[in-house]
Design a protein around this motif. Structure first.
Motif, PDB file in Angstrom:
ATOM      1  N   SER A  89       0.850  -1.186   0.000  1.00 25.16           N
ATOM      2  CA  SER A  89       0.000   0.000   0.000  1.00 25.16           C
ATOM      3  C   SER A  89       0.890   1.242   0.000  1.00 25.16           C
ATOM      4  CB  SER A  89      -0.908   0.010   1.233  1.00 25.16           C
ATOM      5  OG  SER A  89      -0.132   0.048   2.411  1.00 25.16           O
ATOM      6  N   MET A  90       0.379   2.357  -0.504  1.00 22.62           N
ATOM      7  CA  MET A  90       1.149   3.601  -0.627  1.00 22.62           C
ATOM      8  C   MET A  90       2.444   3.363  -1.411  1.00 22.62           C
ATOM      9  SD  MET A  90       0.604   5.322   3.132  1.00 22.62           S
ATOM     10  CE  MET A  90       0.987   3.816   4.039  1.00 22.62           C
ATOM     11  N   ALA A  91       2.357   2.576  -2.472  1.00 20.30           N
ATOM     12  CA  ALA A  91       3.534   2.276  -3.299  1.00 20.30           C
ATOM     13  C   ALA A  91       4.203   3.556  -3.771  1.00 20.30           C
ATOM     14  CB  ALA A  91       3.112   1.426  -4.495  1.00 20.30           C
ATOM     15  N   GLY A  92       5.521   3.559  -3.717  1.00 16.85           N
ATOM     16  CA  GLY A  92       6.290   4.715  -4.155  1.00 16.85           C
ATOM     17  C   GLY A  92       6.659   5.663  -3.040  1.00 16.85           C
ATOM     18  N   LYS A  93       5.950   5.614  -1.912  1.00 21.52           N
ATOM     19  CA  LYS A  93       6.281   6.460  -0.775  1.00 21.52           C
ATOM     20  C   LYS A  93       7.516   5.903  -0.060  1.00 21.52           C
ATOM     21  CE  LYS A  93       2.724   9.356  -0.807  1.00 21.52           C
ATOM     22  NZ  LYS A  93       2.853  10.826  -0.865  1.00 21.52           N
ATOM     23  N   TRP A  94       8.247   6.793   0.590  1.00 22.85           N
ATOM     24  CA  TRP A  94       9.423   6.395   1.348  1.00 22.85           C
ATOM     25  C   TRP A  94       9.068   6.250   2.818  1.00 22.85           C
ATOM     26  CZ3 TRP A  94      14.240   5.333  -0.808  1.00 22.85           C
ATOM     27  CH2 TRP A  94      14.348   5.586  -2.185  1.00 22.85           C
ATOM     28  N   GLU A  95       9.785   5.340   3.493  1.00 27.51           N
ATOM     29  CA  GLU A  95       9.454   5.045   4.878  1.00 27.51           C
ATOM     30  C   GLU A  95      10.687   4.580   5.649  1.00 27.51           C
ATOM     31  OE1 GLU A  95       6.814   1.719   5.145  1.00 27.51           O
ATOM     32  OE2 GLU A  95       8.256   0.296   4.301  1.00 27.51           O
ATOM     33  N   PHE A  96      10.519   4.529   6.973  1.00 25.81           N
ATOM     34  CA  PHE A  96      11.471   3.826   7.829  1.00 25.81           C
ATOM     35  C   PHE A  96      11.056   2.356   7.803  1.00 25.81           C
ATOM     36  CE2 PHE A  96      11.169   8.126   9.697  1.00 25.81           C
ATOM     37  CZ  PHE A  96      12.480   8.524   9.508  1.00 25.81           C
ATOM     38  N   PRO A  97      11.921   1.445   7.377  1.00 25.03           N
ATOM     39  CA  PRO A  97      11.512   0.042   7.238  1.00 25.03           C
ATOM     40  C   PRO A  97      11.090  -0.553   8.573  1.00 25.03           C
ATOM     41  CG  PRO A  97      13.897   0.266   7.056  1.00 25.03           C
ATOM     42  CD  PRO A  97      13.339   1.646   7.043  1.00 25.03           C
TER      43      PRO A  97
END
Length: 349
Positions: A30-38
Motif C-alpha cells: 500500500s502507498m507504493a512509491g512512498k518512502w518510509e522507515f523500514p
C-alpha cells in the motif's frame, strides 16, 4: 482514535556511517512509491524491538541492534489509522537484499526532507535530524547569560515577566514591570537592555508553543516554524478559527472545540491524524493541540496565537540579516546562538 480502526506498526531509523536508511515502498505494498522507515507490524507477544529485528531481517536481509525510541507519527489512510513508533537502530551490514521495497537510500541529515515520505513517517524527521546533527561536546553555554521568563496569556496586562541575573555566586531574581502590559516587542526590548547592561547574551523563555507539527509544516510548504509564520496570511491565517472539524484548514490551523463527546477527535480525523495537530512533545506527554483555543481544559492556543501574531509581524518587518533576535531551535544550536551577546527566544511551555 474513536470510531476508526487502528493499526500499530514499528519502524527503524537505521544509522550507518552517519547516514540513515530510507526504503521506498514497492508496487505490491500500500502507498507504493512512498518512502518510509523500514519495519512492520508487531506480532502477538512480541516486543517492538524484537519485531523490528525480525522485520528488517525478513524485508532487507540485515541484522540490526535496536536502540532508543525516537518518536511517533500517525496518519489516516482509507479510513484506517496507522500509528507508527520509530526506534533508532544500527547495523554493520554493507549490502541489502530487497524483498518488498523497490529502492533504498542512505541519507545524510540535510537530505531527509528531499524524499516523498509516507505521512506517518514525516513527524519523525525533525527528531531524526536533531539526533544526526547533535554534537555531544557542544551543550554548555560558554559565557554568562541573562535569563528572562515570561508567563503569557492573551491579555497584555495580565502577563508577568521575571528576570534572573548572576551576581557573584548568587542569582538576583526580580519581577519586571511594563506600564501598558507586555508585548513581544517589549519583551525583546527588556532582553536587549539586559544584554547591553551586562555585556552578555540574553535568553527569553516564554510559556507558549513555539513550533508546529512537522506534518503540518510539510502540508503548508513551510520548512519550519519560522518560515510558516513568515508565509502565513497576515489577514486570515492567525485570525480565523474553525468552529467545526469540517471547517478546519492547514492554512488557518486554530480552532474552537464545540461541546459534545468526540469533538476533539473529530479535528484529528479531519486533519488526517493526531500528528498533524500534535508535536512530538505533546504526543509524548499527552498534551493538547497548540491550536485549540477553547473547549478543553488547559489550552494554550489563545496565548500562543497572540505571540504568533506579533512574531509574524516582527519576522516580516525585521529580515534575518538585520533582525536583532533569533528563535530556538529553528535558527541554530542554542550554544551557538548564545555565543557573544545575542537575544534568543525559546519555548518553556
Amino acid at each position: 482514535m474513536n470510531g476508526i480502526e487502528t493499526i500499530y506498526v514499528v519502524g527503524a531509523a537505521v544509522i550507518r556511517d552517519g547516514r540513515c536508511l530510507a526504503a521506498q515502498r514497492g508496487p505490491s505494498m500500500s502507498m507504493a512509491g512512498k518512502w518510509e522507515f523500514p519495519g512492520g507490524k508487531v506480532e502477538l507477544g512480541e516486543s517492538p524491538e524484537a519485531a523490528l529485528a525480525r522485520e528488517l531481517r525478513e524485508e532487507l536481509g540485515i541484522d540490526v541492534q535496536v536502540g532508543d525510541w525516537l518518536g511517533r507519527g500517525d496518519s489516516i489512510e482509507n479510513g484506517i489509522r496507522i500509528c507508527l513508533d520509530v526506534f533508532l537502530a544500527e547495523t554493520e551490514a554493507r549490502s541489502l537484499d530487497m524483498r518488498e521495497h523497490s529502492a533504498t537510500q542512505w541519507l545524510g541529515a540535510n537530505d531527509l526532507y528531499q524524499l516523498d515520505w509516507a505521512a506517518a513517517d514525516v513527524p519523525i524527521l525533525p527528531a531524526l535530524r536533531g539526533h544526526m546533527t547533535a554534537d555531544p561536546d557542544n551543550h554548555r553555554c560558554r559565557g554568562p547569560v541573562a535569563f528572562i521568563a515570561a508567563d503569557w496569556g492573551k491579555v497584555p496586562k495580565k502577563r508577568a515577566v521575571y528576570s534572573a541575573e548572576r551576581e557573584g555566586d548568587r542569582w538576583k531574581i526580580a519581577r519586571n514591570s511594563c506600564t501598558n502590559g507586555w508585548s513581544v516587542a517589549a519583551l525583546l526590548e527588556a532582553a536587549h537592555e539586559s544584554r547591553a547592561r551586562l555585556g552578555c547574551a540574553a535568553l527569553i523563555g516564554i510559556d507558549v508553543s513555539l513550533g508546529i507539527p512537522a506534518a503540518l509544516a510539510r502540508r503548508t510548504g513551510a520548512s519550519n516554524f519560522i518560515s510558516f509564520l513568515e508565509n502565513l496570511d497576515p489577514g486570515g491565517g492567525l485570525d480565523n478559527a474553525a468552529v467545526s472539524a469540517e471547517e478546519w484548514l492547514p492554512e488557518t490551523p486554530f480552532f474552537k472545540i464545540p461541546k459534545g463527546k468526540g469533538a476533539k477527535h473529530a479535528f484529528f480525523v479531519a486533519a488526517g491524524g493526531e500528528s498533524q495537530l500534535l508535536r512530538q512533545i505533546e504526543l509524548r506527554t499527552g498534551g493538547n493541540p497548540t491550536f485549540a483555543l477553547s473547549g478543553i481544559p488547559g489550552t494554550v492556543g489563545s496565548g500562543s496565537r497572540a505571540v504568533w501574531r506579533e512574531l509574524s509581524h516582527l519576522l516580516r518587518e525585521r529580515k534575518k540579516e538585520v533582525r536583532d533576535f533569533q528563535v530556538w531551535p529553528f535558527e541554530g544550536n542554542l550554544t551557538s546562538l548564545l555565543a557573544g551577546d545575542a537575544v534568543v527566544l525559546a519555548e518553556i511551555y
